[in-house]
Design an enzyme around this catalytic site. Structure first.
Site, PDB file in Angstrom:
ATOM      1  N   ARG A  88       0.812  -1.212   0.000  1.00 53.17           N
ATOM      2  CA  ARG A  88       0.000   0.000   0.000  1.00 53.17           C
ATOM      3  C   ARG A  88       0.847   1.263   0.000  1.00 53.17           C
ATOM      4  O   ARG A  88       0.307   2.358  -0.124  1.00 53.17           O
ATOM      5  CB  ARG A  88      -0.930   0.018   1.219  1.00 53.17           C
ATOM      6  CG  ARG A  88      -2.055  -1.007   1.123  1.00 53.17           C
ATOM      7  CD  ARG A  88      -3.043  -0.833   2.238  1.00 53.17           C
ATOM      8  NE  ARG A  88      -4.169  -1.743   2.091  1.00 53.17           N
ATOM      9  CZ  ARG A  88      -5.203  -1.792   2.928  1.00 53.17           C
ATOM     10  NH1 ARG A  88      -5.239  -0.974   3.964  1.00 53.17           N
ATOM     11  NH2 ARG A  88      -6.182  -2.652   2.732  1.00 53.17           N
ATOM     12  N   ARG A 159     -19.622  -1.527  10.034  1.00 52.08           N
ATOM     13  CA  ARG A 159     -18.271  -1.532  10.586  1.00 52.08           C
ATOM     14  C   ARG A 159     -17.792  -0.110  10.819  1.00 52.08           C
ATOM     15  O   ARG A 159     -18.160   0.814  10.087  1.00 52.08           O
ATOM     16  CB  ARG A 159     -17.296  -2.225   9.622  1.00 52.08           C
ATOM     17  CG  ARG A 159     -17.380  -3.714   9.668  1.00 52.08           C
ATOM     18  CD  ARG A 159     -16.396  -4.419   8.760  1.00 52.08           C
ATOM     19  NE  ARG A 159     -15.472  -3.580   7.983  1.00 52.08           N
ATOM     20  CZ  ARG A 159     -14.788  -4.029   6.947  1.00 52.08           C
ATOM     21  NH1 ARG A 159     -14.923  -5.272   6.547  1.00 52.08           N
ATOM     22  NH2 ARG A 159     -13.970  -3.244   6.292  1.00 52.08           N
ATOM     23  N   ARG A 170     -10.188   7.105   4.713  1.00 53.93           N
ATOM     24  CA  ARG A 170      -9.529   5.949   4.098  1.00 53.93           C
ATOM     25  C   ARG A 170      -9.158   6.245   2.650  1.00 53.93           C
ATOM     26  O   ARG A 170      -8.062   5.900   2.191  1.00 53.93           O
ATOM     27  CB  ARG A 170     -10.436   4.717   4.152  1.00 53.93           C
ATOM     28  CG  ARG A 170     -10.644   4.141   5.529  1.00 53.93           C
ATOM     29  CD  ARG A 170     -11.749   3.106   5.525  1.00 53.93           C
ATOM     30  NE  ARG A 170     -11.392   1.927   4.763  1.00 53.93           N
ATOM     31  CZ  ARG A 170     -12.278   1.015   4.354  1.00 53.93           C
ATOM     32  NH1 ARG A 170     -13.564   1.182   4.595  1.00 53.93           N
ATOM     33  NH2 ARG A 170     -11.868  -0.053   3.682  1.00 53.93           N
TER      34      ARG A 170
END
Length: 216
Positions: A88, A159, A170
């Site tokens: 990532r 979630r 994110r």
């Protein structure tokens, strides 16, 4: 084949990976699944990872790289693997190159591209069952009864990393830290970008073409 799936949260990497590993006969290595399992078990790593994931932040490189190194050294990875959620960052990509030195490197890096507004809708609409783990979506796969699992009657919940504020964070984290990998792998000549904003089977067909596998 040694393959990396790139793409922002909600791009459908997990869905496509589940199909790909069955067609290519290689293990699916998902860092997200690894961390969630650790969180569920309450391990020290799980507790540490949960703090980052709940805020939409990335788990530190040294922790993630160590887990990946152990995993790809296992016997079932000798004929290849599919990495989903790793690397990532550029530091992780460089670490992966070192791990694969002498093994021929990566065969392909597939970048699944989806517009930002579509990603937000996909991620904030997801709901999971507390009892059986079934996944629903308020727009694409809604339960028959609101907040109740069709399969087991368990309670559905959102979630922490799927709420809108965390989703936007994110995606921002992805853009700043992960998107540069596209340039990195383009320079290596292994990057293939496909359209993730279409039906699942169409995405799979495009994936097959990118890998030289014509599944129709």
């Amino acid at each position: 084949m040694k393959i990396v799936l790139l793409g922002p949260p909600g791009a459908g990497k997990g869905t496509q990976a589940d199909v790909l590993v069955k067609k290519l006969f290689v293990p699916h290595i998902s860092t997200g699944d690894m961390f969630r399992a650790a969180i569920s078990s309450g391990t020290p790593l799980g507790v540490e990872a949960k703090g980052y994931m709940d805020k939409g932040q990335l788990v530190p490189d040294e922790v993630t790289v160590g887990i990946i190194a152990d995993r790809i050294a296992q016997p079932d990875c000798r004929e290849g693997f599919l990495l989903d959620g790793f690397p990532r960052t550029l530091a992780q990509a460089e670490a992966l190159d070192k791990l694969l030195a002498g093994l021929g490197g990566l065969d392909a890096v597939i970048n699944i591209s989806v517009p930002l507004d579509k990603l937000i809708v996909r991620l904030t609409g997801r709901r999971m069952c507390r009892d059986c783990g079934n996944i629903y979506h308020l727009l694409y796969n809604a339960p028959e009864k609101e907040d109740v699992c069709d399969s087991c009657g368990g309670q559905l919940y959102q979630r922490a990393d799927d709420c809108e504020e965390t989703v936007k964070n994110r995606l921002d984290v992805y853009e700043k830290q992960t998107a540069p990998l596209i340039e990195y792998y383009t320079r290596q000549g292994v990057l293939k970008t496909i359209n993730g904003d279409q039906q699942i089977n169409a995405v799979l067909a495009e994936l097959g073409d990118a890998l030289g596998q014509h599944w129709g």
